[in-house]
Design an enzyme around this catalytic site. Structure first.
Site, PDB file in Angstrom:
ATOM      1  N   ASP A  38       1.025  -1.116  -0.155  1.00  0.00           N
ATOM      2  CA  ASP A  38      -0.147  -0.044  -0.009  1.00  0.00           C
ATOM      3  C   ASP A  38       0.940   1.076  -0.028  1.00  0.00           C
ATOM      4  O   ASP A  38       2.188   1.151   0.425  1.00  0.00           O
ATOM      5  CB  ASP A  38      -0.808   0.030   1.154  1.00  0.00           C
ATOM      6  CG  ASP A  38      -1.962  -0.898   1.280  1.00  0.00           C
ATOM      7  OD1 ASP A  38      -2.078  -1.606   0.245  1.00  0.00           O
ATOM      8  OD2 ASP A  38      -2.485  -0.869   2.247  1.00  0.00           O
ATOM      9  N   ARG A  42      -0.688  -0.666  -8.777  1.00  0.00           N
ATOM     10  CA  ARG A  42      -2.148  -0.553  -8.624  1.00  0.00           C
ATOM     11  C   ARG A  42      -2.227   0.921  -8.574  1.00  0.00           C
ATOM     12  O   ARG A  42      -1.719   1.707  -7.699  1.00  0.00           O
ATOM     13  CB  ARG A  42      -2.178  -1.120  -7.043  1.00  0.00           C
ATOM     14  CG  ARG A  42      -3.853  -0.850  -6.702  1.00  0.00           C
ATOM     15  CD  ARG A  42      -3.960  -0.878  -5.272  1.00  0.00           C
ATOM     16  NE  ARG A  42      -3.475  -2.116  -4.417  1.00  0.00           N
ATOM     17  CZ  ARG A  42      -3.197  -2.264  -3.108  1.00  0.00           C
ATOM     18  NH1 ARG A  42      -3.124  -1.017  -2.268  1.00  0.00           N
ATOM     19  NH2 ARG A  42      -2.452  -3.198  -2.718  1.00  0.00           N
ATOM     20  N   ALA A  92      -5.968   8.378  -0.825  1.00  0.00           N
ATOM     21  CA  ALA A  92      -6.688   8.645   0.276  1.00  0.00           C
ATOM     22  C   ALA A  92      -6.392   9.647   1.178  1.00  0.00           C
ATOM     23  O   ALA A  92      -6.979   9.806   2.268  1.00  0.00           O
ATOM     24  CB  ALA A  92      -6.994   7.365   0.854  1.00  0.00           C
ATOM     25  N   THR A 122     -10.327   1.367  -8.387  1.00  0.00           N
ATOM     26  CA  THR A 122     -11.112   2.406  -8.327  1.00  0.00           C
ATOM     27  C   THR A 122     -12.702   1.793  -8.156  1.00  0.00           C
ATOM     28  O   THR A 122     -13.006   0.772  -8.731  1.00  0.00           O
ATOM     29  CB  THR A 122     -11.229   3.419  -9.411  1.00  0.00           C
ATOM     30  OG1 THR A 122     -12.110   4.415  -9.191  1.00  0.00           O
ATOM     31  CG2 THR A 122     -11.306   2.979 -10.789  1.00  0.00           C
TER      32      THR A 122
HETATM   33  P1  FDA Z   1     -14.209   8.326  -5.728  1.00  0.00           P
HETATM   34  O1  FDA Z   1     -13.859   8.500  -4.513  1.00  0.00           O
HETATM   35  O2  FDA Z   1     -14.439   9.398  -6.870  1.00  0.00           O
HETATM   36  O3  FDA Z   1     -15.607   7.294  -5.491  1.00  0.00           O
HETATM   37  C1  FDA Z   1     -16.217   6.744  -6.732  1.00  0.00           C
HETATM   38  C2  FDA Z   1     -17.419   6.223  -6.216  1.00  0.00           C
HETATM   39  O4  FDA Z   1     -17.178   4.901  -5.321  1.00  0.00           O
HETATM   40  C3  FDA Z   1     -18.313   7.106  -5.235  1.00  0.00           C
HETATM   41  O5  FDA Z   1     -19.191   7.991  -5.936  1.00  0.00           O
HETATM   42  C4  FDA Z   1     -18.838   6.160  -4.449  1.00  0.00           C
HETATM   43  O6  FDA Z   1     -20.005   5.458  -5.134  1.00  0.00           O
HETATM   44  C5  FDA Z   1     -18.137   5.065  -4.448  1.00  0.00           C
HETATM   45  N1  FDA Z   1     -17.286   5.015  -3.142  1.00  0.00           N
HETATM   46  C6  FDA Z   1     -15.839   5.499  -3.130  1.00  0.00           C
HETATM   47  N2  FDA Z   1     -15.480   5.408  -1.838  1.00  0.00           N
HETATM   48  C7  FDA Z   1     -16.482   4.972  -1.028  1.00  0.00           C
HETATM   49  C8  FDA Z   1     -16.428   4.595   0.308  1.00  0.00           C
HETATM   50  N3  FDA Z   1     -15.612   5.028   1.229  1.00  0.00           N
HETATM   51  N4  FDA Z   1     -17.825   4.176   0.861  1.00  0.00           N
HETATM   52  C9  FDA Z   1     -18.696   4.028  -0.115  1.00  0.00           C
HETATM   53  N5  FDA Z   1     -18.790   4.188  -1.563  1.00  0.00           N
HETATM   54  C10 FDA Z   1     -17.580   4.521  -2.070  1.00  0.00           C
HETATM   55  N6  FDA Z   1      -5.341   4.805  -1.360  1.00  0.00           N
HETATM   56  C11 FDA Z   1      -3.895   5.148  -1.154  1.00  0.00           C
HETATM   57  O7  FDA Z   1      -3.770   6.013  -0.862  1.00  0.00           O
HETATM   58  N7  FDA Z   1      -3.254   3.880  -1.091  1.00  0.00           N
HETATM   59  C12 FDA Z   1      -3.230   2.789  -1.267  1.00  0.00           C
HETATM   60  O8  FDA Z   1      -2.441   1.812  -1.063  1.00  0.00           O
HETATM   61  C13 FDA Z   1      -4.809   2.413  -1.526  1.00  0.00           C
HETATM   62  N8  FDA Z   1      -5.097   1.010  -1.984  1.00  0.00           N
HETATM   63  C14 FDA Z   1      -6.201   0.880  -2.380  1.00  0.00           C
HETATM   64  C15 FDA Z   1      -6.518  -0.378  -3.029  1.00  0.00           C
HETATM   65  C16 FDA Z   1      -7.743  -0.706  -3.538  1.00  0.00           C
HETATM   66  C17 FDA Z   1      -8.238  -2.047  -4.131  1.00  0.00           C
HETATM   67  C18 FDA Z   1      -8.865   0.374  -3.790  1.00  0.00           C
HETATM   68  C19 FDA Z   1      -9.891   0.157  -4.500  1.00  0.00           C
HETATM   69  C20 FDA Z   1      -8.393   1.658  -3.376  1.00  0.00           C
HETATM   70  C21 FDA Z   1      -7.400   1.779  -2.648  1.00  0.00           C
HETATM   71  N9  FDA Z   1      -7.162   3.228  -2.242  1.00  0.00           N
HETATM   72  C22 FDA Z   1      -5.540   3.382  -1.658  1.00  0.00           C
HETATM   73  C23 FDA Z   1      -8.085   4.334  -1.699  1.00  0.00           C
HETATM   74  C24 FDA Z   1      -8.175   5.107  -2.943  1.00  0.00           C
HETATM   75  O9  FDA Z   1      -7.053   5.968  -3.039  1.00  0.00           O
HETATM   76  C25 FDA Z   1      -9.406   6.031  -2.890  1.00  0.00           C
HETATM   77  O10 FDA Z   1      -9.162   6.633  -1.663  1.00  0.00           O
HETATM   78  C26 FDA Z   1     -10.712   5.165  -2.821  1.00  0.00           C
HETATM   79  O11 FDA Z   1     -10.639   4.160  -3.671  1.00  0.00           O
HETATM   80  C27 FDA Z   1     -12.001   6.000  -3.302  1.00  0.00           C
HETATM   81  O12 FDA Z   1     -11.446   6.430  -4.608  1.00  0.00           O
HETATM   82  P2  FDA Z   1     -12.398   5.916  -5.932  1.00  0.00           P
HETATM   83  O13 FDA Z   1     -11.248   5.519  -6.860  1.00  0.00           O
HETATM   84  O14 FDA Z   1     -13.338   4.697  -5.457  1.00  0.00           O
HETATM   85  O15 FDA Z   1     -13.161   7.075  -6.440  1.00  0.00           O
END
Ligand code: FDA
Length: 282
Positions: free
Chosen positions: A95, A145, A150, A194
């Site tokens: 991570d 990845r 976050a 994502t």
């Molecule tokens: P975005 O935040 O734009 O969300 C898109 C949609 O997804 C939202 O509209 C909602 O529907 C849904 N969604 C997103 N987050 C949600 C939540 N918490 N609860 C419910 N629904 C939600 N980050 C990092 O800094 N270091 C890391 O090592 C990792 N590792 C990692 C592994 C994996 C497998 C994933 C999927 C994610 C990570 N992350 C991470 C987290 C990543 O950086 C990010 O914070 C989250 O995935 C949320 O962003 P999205 O890409 O989902 O898009």
């Protein structure tokens, strides 16, 4: 504060949608349905920081390795884990935490990947540096990845607006897909991590257009988040891996997930309310 939340979370179970449990046994139970469906998982023992070398060694058995405390120790513990995984023909994914750790983490990934060839790492689309980091990592071919990122980062080093982060995510994804197609792209693997449906659609369209093969990419999503989208990706036949966090130190992870989505807070409050009504009527 975190202890209070942890007690409530385990008592009322509201955290269980996102966290597989506090022990390895609970996590193994939670992943059983995925194993039965022959779906691969990333099992992540949660923990943010350790305070002593002994704690770091203990953590090696379930991995968070004292990067703050002693980077050489962290490297040697990571090596041991990667070697143990390689012996089982498995791989590790590292991570990425906040930007204070980016450089040190990449150095460890570079060393371990050069030695063992089975390491992967998360790269964050919100960081300005990520394009150069991908170029730097490419010759060693770790599994990448791609995530949005976050943590709260300063405007001097990271995109702040969702539209900018999303645009950079597309750009970095294209950059990695281009690398896959180069004559020396054999062995590269990209994880599209994502839950953003627009980015998932974008990736699917590019995968189709470039005729990528299943060994070249996979989608990854977090346990309990956008299960509808998870099913859609699986039903379209794409390789998919679910990220399954577990462990006693689950509160910081849980809080990050809550802060990403106000709806999660109302979900937690609704669960608490329903449970307290049940308790009062008992
Ligand atoms: P975005 O935040 O734009 O969300 C898109 C949609 O997804 C939202 O509209 C909602 O529907 C849904 N969604 C997103 N987050 C949600 C939540 N918490 N609860 C419910 N629904 C939600 N980050 C990092 O800094 N270091 C890391 O090592 C990792 N590792 C990692 C592994 C994996 C497998 C994933 C999927 C994610 C990570 N992350 C991470 C987290 C990543 O950086 C990010 O914070 C989250 O995935 C949320 O962003 P999205 O890409 O989902 O898009």
């Amino acid at each position: 504060m975190t202890h209070g939340i942890a007690r409530l979370g385990t008592r009322y179970g509201f955290a269980r949608r996102f966290i597989a449990g506090e022990t390895l046994d609970e996590a193994l139970q939670a992943i059983a349905p995925f194993s039965q469906a022959r779906q691969p998982v990333i099992l992540n023992h949660l923990g943010e920081n350790v305070a002593t070398r002994d704690e770091a060694r203990k953590a090696r058995d379930s991995y968070q390795l004292g990067l703050d405390l002693d980077p050489p120790l962290c490297l040697s513990l990571t090596r041991e884990i990667a070697a143990a995984a390689a012996a089982m023909r498995n791989s590790i994914e590292i991570d990425m935490e906040g930007s204070a750790y980016t450089e040190a983490t990449l150095r460890i990934v570079e060393k371990v990947q050069a030695e063992q060839g089975n390491a992967g790492v998360a790269v964050q689309a919100y960081l300005f540096r990520s394009q150069a980091d991908l170029e730097r990592l490419a010759p060693l071919k770790p599994k990448i990845r791609l995530v949005k990122g976050a943590y709260r980062e300063s405007p001097s080093m990271a995109f702040q607006r969702k539209s900018e982060v999303d645009a950079n995510y597309r750009k970095l994804l294209d950059q990695m897909f281009d690398q896959l197609l180069l004559p020396n792209g054999e062995g590269l693997r990209v994880a599209i991590a994502t839950h953003d449906p627009a980015l998932v659609d974008y990736a699917c369209a590019r995968i189709r257009r470039l005729r990528l093969m299943p060994h070249q990419y996979e989608f990854q999503m977090l346990l309990g988040i956008r299960r509808d989208l998870q099913q859609k990706v699986i039903s379209q036949g794409h390789p998919f891996r679910v990220y399954v966090p577990f462990g006693e130190a689950w509160v910081p992870y849980f809080m990050r997930r809550l802060s990403e989505r106000p709806a999660n807070i109302s979900f937690v409050l609704r669960t608490l309310l329903a449970e307290s009504k049940k308790t009062n009527s008992n």
